[in-house]
Write a protein that holds these residues in place. Structure first.
Motif, mmCIF file in Angstrom:
data_model
loop_
_atom_site.group_PDB
_atom_site.id
_atom_site.type_symbol
_atom_site.label_atom_id
_atom_site.label_comp_id
_atom_site.label_asym_id
_atom_site.label_seq_id
_atom_site.Cartn_x
_atom_site.Cartn_y
_atom_site.Cartn_z
ATOM 1 N N SER A 1 74.399 102.551 50.886
ATOM 2 C CA SER A 1 75.680 102.472 51.593
ATOM 3 C C SER A 1 76.173 101.030 51.717
ATOM 4 C CB SER A 1 75.552 103.085 52.991
ATOM 5 O OG SER A 1 74.604 102.359 53.773
ATOM 6 N N THR A 2 75.290 100.067 51.409
ATOM 7 C CA THR A 2 75.619 98.647 51.589
ATOM 8 C C THR A 2 75.783 97.901 50.279
ATOM 9 O OG1 THR A 2 74.323 98.659 53.640
ATOM 10 C CG2 THR A 2 74.894 96.509 52.735
ATOM 11 N N ILE A 3 74.927 98.217 49.275
ATOM 12 C CA ILE A 3 74.909 97.438 48.031
ATOM 13 C C ILE A 3 74.811 98.365 46.820
ATOM 14 C CG2 ILE A 3 73.746 95.515 49.181
ATOM 15 C CD1 ILE A 3 71.213 96.440 47.439
ATOM 16 N N SER A 4 74.917 97.774 45.639
ATOM 17 C CA SER A 4 74.684 98.489 44.390
ATOM 18 C C SER A 4 73.207 98.400 44.031
ATOM 19 C CB SER A 4 75.526 97.892 43.266
ATOM 20 O OG SER A 4 75.296 98.571 42.042
ATOM 21 N N VAL A 5 72.582 99.550 43.861
ATOM 22 C CA VAL A 5 71.187 99.648 43.437
ATOM 23 C C VAL A 5 71.168 100.234 42.034
ATOM 24 C CG1 VAL A 5 68.929 100.694 43.872
ATOM 25 C CG2 VAL A 5 70.370 99.986 45.795
ATOM 26 N N VAL A 6 70.463 99.591 41.119
ATOM 27 C CA VAL A 6 70.370 100.109 39.756
ATOM 28 C C VAL A 6 68.913 100.296 39.372
ATOM 29 C CG1 VAL A 6 72.533 99.022 39.051
ATOM 30 C CG2 VAL A 6 70.369 97.830 38.640
ATOM 31 N N ARG A 7 68.705 101.215 38.436
ATOM 32 C CA ARG A 7 67.397 101.343 37.819
ATOM 33 C C ARG A 7 67.512 100.881 36.375
ATOM 34 N NH1 ARG A 7 63.438 106.467 36.276
ATOM 35 N NH2 ARG A 7 61.759 105.121 35.512
ATOM 36 N N ARG A 8 66.600 99.993 35.961
ATOM 37 C CA ARG A 8 66.518 99.529 34.591
ATOM 38 C C ARG A 8 65.096 99.733 34.075
ATOM 39 N NH1 ARG A 8 69.536 96.607 31.523
ATOM 40 N NH2 ARG A 8 68.378 98.052 30.195
ATOM 41 N N ASP A 9 64.957 99.728 32.758
ATOM 42 C CA ASP A 9 63.627 99.759 32.170
ATOM 43 C C ASP A 9 62.978 98.396 32.345
ATOM 44 O OD1 ASP A 9 64.240 98.379 29.167
ATOM 45 O OD2 ASP A 9 65.915 99.445 30.091
ATOM 46 N N GLN A 10 61.645 98.384 32.347
ATOM 47 C CA GLN A 10 60.881 97.172 32.649
ATOM 48 C C GLN A 10 61.254 96.005 31.737
ATOM 49 O OE1 GLN A 10 58.198 97.013 35.158
ATOM 50 N NE2 GLN A 10 58.550 94.830 34.836
ATOM 51 N N ASP A 11 61.565 96.287 30.472
ATOM 52 C CA ASP A 11 61.894 95.223 29.528
ATOM 53 C C ASP A 11 63.377 94.876 29.529
ATOM 54 O OD1 ASP A 11 59.252 94.900 28.657
ATOM 55 O OD2 ASP A 11 59.456 96.554 27.229
ATOM 56 N N VAL A 12 64.165 95.549 30.350
ATOM 57 C CA VAL A 12 65.606 95.300 30.501
ATOM 58 C C VAL A 12 66.267 95.267 29.115
ATOM 59 C CG1 VAL A 12 67.275 94.011 31.868
ATOM 60 C CG2 VAL A 12 64.880 93.794 32.400
ATOM 61 N N THR A 13 66.036 96.320 28.329
ATOM 62 C CA THR A 13 66.504 96.361 26.946
ATOM 63 C C THR A 13 68.003 96.646 26.857
ATOM 64 O OG1 THR A 13 65.917 98.711 26.810
ATOM 65 C CG2 THR A 13 64.272 97.113 26.071
ATOM 66 N N LYS A 14 68.542 96.409 25.667
ATOM 67 C CA LYS A 14 69.955 96.671 25.424
ATOM 68 C C LYS A 14 70.199 98.174 25.268
ATOM 69 C CE LYS A 14 72.285 94.010 22.683
ATOM 70 N NZ LYS A 14 72.754 93.193 21.551
ATOM 71 N N GLN A 15 71.400 98.583 25.610
ATOM 72 C CA GLN A 15 71.796 99.982 25.428
ATOM 73 C C GLN A 15 71.601 100.375 23.961
ATOM 74 O OE1 GLN A 15 76.038 100.819 25.892
ATOM 75 N NE2 GLN A 15 75.492 102.485 27.280
ATOM 76 N N GLY A 16 71.024 101.552 23.739
ATOM 77 C CA GLY A 16 70.735 102.012 22.391
ATOM 78 C C GLY A 16 69.322 101.720 21.940
#
Length: 319
Positions: A295-310
C-alpha cells in the motif's frame, strides 16, 4: 544483491506534493543543487542485468551504469562501489577500471582491498585467486570488499567510484544506487564466523567485523556529496541496521532487496515512508513484502540473476 531494516511515515498526499517540487541539497561547497524528487509508489522494474522495454505502467527503472536510462519518469543508475566489479575486459582487452583484476594488478590499488586476515583459509569456496589474499563477499566471490578503514583509502576510492557516478550524470539518470553499503556487515573478524559465512551459514547478528558502520557511513558521505554535486539523488542500498542514520547522512531514497524475506520491510517504511522500492527473489519473500508494504511502495519480484526479458529464467512480477 540480497541483504538485509527504519522515523515518520508520511501521508500519500504529502508525497504527491513533493513529487512536483524540486529538492535543493548542498553539494559540499555550500552551493545549492537540484535533484529530481522520487516518484513514491510508482510502478518499478529492476533491470541491472540488462535493459529491456518495461511492462506497461512502469515509471521507475534501475539500470547498470553501462546501460542507458529508460526515460519513463525516474531513472536510477546502479554502481558497485563498496566492492569491486566482477572481471570484465574493455574493447582493448584490458581489465575495465574498478574490476577485481584492475585493482589487484597494481601495487597501490591492491592496498585499497580488504585483506584476508587468514590467507591460508580462503574467504570463499570459489575463485580462490581473490579469496585467498583478499576478503571477498562470500556470496559474490568475484567481488572483493574494499578497505574503508582509513581516510586515505576512502578518499582514493571515492575518486574511483566518483567516475562511475559522473557517468550516471552524463547519461542523464536521475539518481544513483551504490552497492554494497552493507559489505561491512559481512566482513567478519573471526575465523569461526568467516568459516560459517564461507559455508553458507550466516553468523549471529552482531558478530564482530573488520570494518565498522562508521567506516561505511564516512565513505557514503563522500559518495553522497559527489552525487549531489552532479544533481543526482542517491539511494541507500539495503542496510536496515542503519535505521535513520542513512537518511540523516544525506541519502534521498532507498533501494532494498528482500525485506520480505528478512522481515525488515516495516523498518524501512518507518524511515523512508514511500521513498523506496523493494526487490524480492523468492515467492515467499515477495508474498510477505506485498502483504507488508504494497500500500506504500512498489514491490517487484525478479530472478536472482536479474536477467533480461526473454532470457531463460527471467522473472518479473509487481504487486
Amino acid at each position: 544483491m540480497p541483504a538485509g531494516r527504519l522515523v515518520l511515515r508520511r501521508a500519500a498526499m504529502l508525497f504527491a506534493a513533493l513529487a512536483l517540487v524540486a529538492v535543493g541539497v548542498a553539494d559540499g561547497t555550500g552551493s545549492a543543487v537540484t535533484t529530481k524528487p522520487f516518484l513514491p509508489d510508482a510502478k518499478f522494474d529492476y533491470q541491472i542485468g540488462g535493459g529491456y522495454p518495461p511492462a506497461s505502467g512502469v515509471r521507475v527503472v534501475s539500470r547498470d551504469v553501462k546501460d542507458v536510462p529508460a526515460g519513463l519518469g525516474y531513472d536510477i543508475c546502479y554502481v558497485n562501489g563498496f566492492q569491486t566489479q566482477p572481471d570484465e575486459n574493455g574493447a582493448d582487452g584490458q581489465p575495465l577500471e574498478g574490476t577485481s583484476t584492475w585493482f589487484a594488478a597494481d601495487a597501490s590499488r591492491k592496498q585499497l582491498l580488504l585483506p584476508n586476515p587468514t590467507p591460508e583459509y580462503p574467504t570463499s569456496t570459489e575463485n580462490q585467486r581473490y579469496s585467498t589474499p583478499y576478503y571477498v563477499d562470500p556470496g559474490w566471490p568475484d567481488e572483493i570488499i574494499v578497505d574503508l578503514r582509513t581516510r586515505a583509502n576512502r578518499t582514493t576510492l571515492a575518486a574511483i567510484v566518483g567516475k562511475q557516478i559522473q557517468a550516471c550524470a552524463d547519461k542523464k539518470f536521475d539518481a544513483v544506487e551504490v552497492d554494497n553499503l552493507d559489505s561491512f556487515t559481512r566482513a567478519y573478524a573471526t575465523l569461526a564466523d568467516r568459516t560459517s559465512a564461507r559455508e553458507g551459514t550466516e553468523p549471529e547478528e552482531g558478530a564482530p567485523t573488520l570494518m565498522s558502520k562508521n567506516d561505511a557511513l564516512a565513505f557514503a558521505a563522500l559518495l553522497i556529496a559527489k552525487a549531489h554535486s552532479l544533481g543526482l539523488a542517491i539511494a541507500q542500498k539495503n542496510t536496515a541496521e542503519l535505521e535513520g542514520e542513512g537518511k540523516a547522512a544525506g541519502f534521498d531514497l532507498a533501494v532494498v532487496e528482500e525485506c520480505g524475506a528478512t522481515t525488515e520491510c516495516a523498518d524501512y517504511a518507518e524511515v523512508w515512508g514511500g521513498n523506496w522500492v523493494d526487490i524480492e527473489y523468492t515467492a515467499s519473500g515477495f508474498s510477505k513484502a506485498c502483504t507488508s508494504v504494497k500500500s506504500t511502495i512498489s514491490v517487484v519480484r525478479r530472478d536472482q540473476d536479474v536477467t533480461k526479458q526473454g532470457s531463460t529464467g527471467y522473472v518479473y512480477a509487481e504487486c
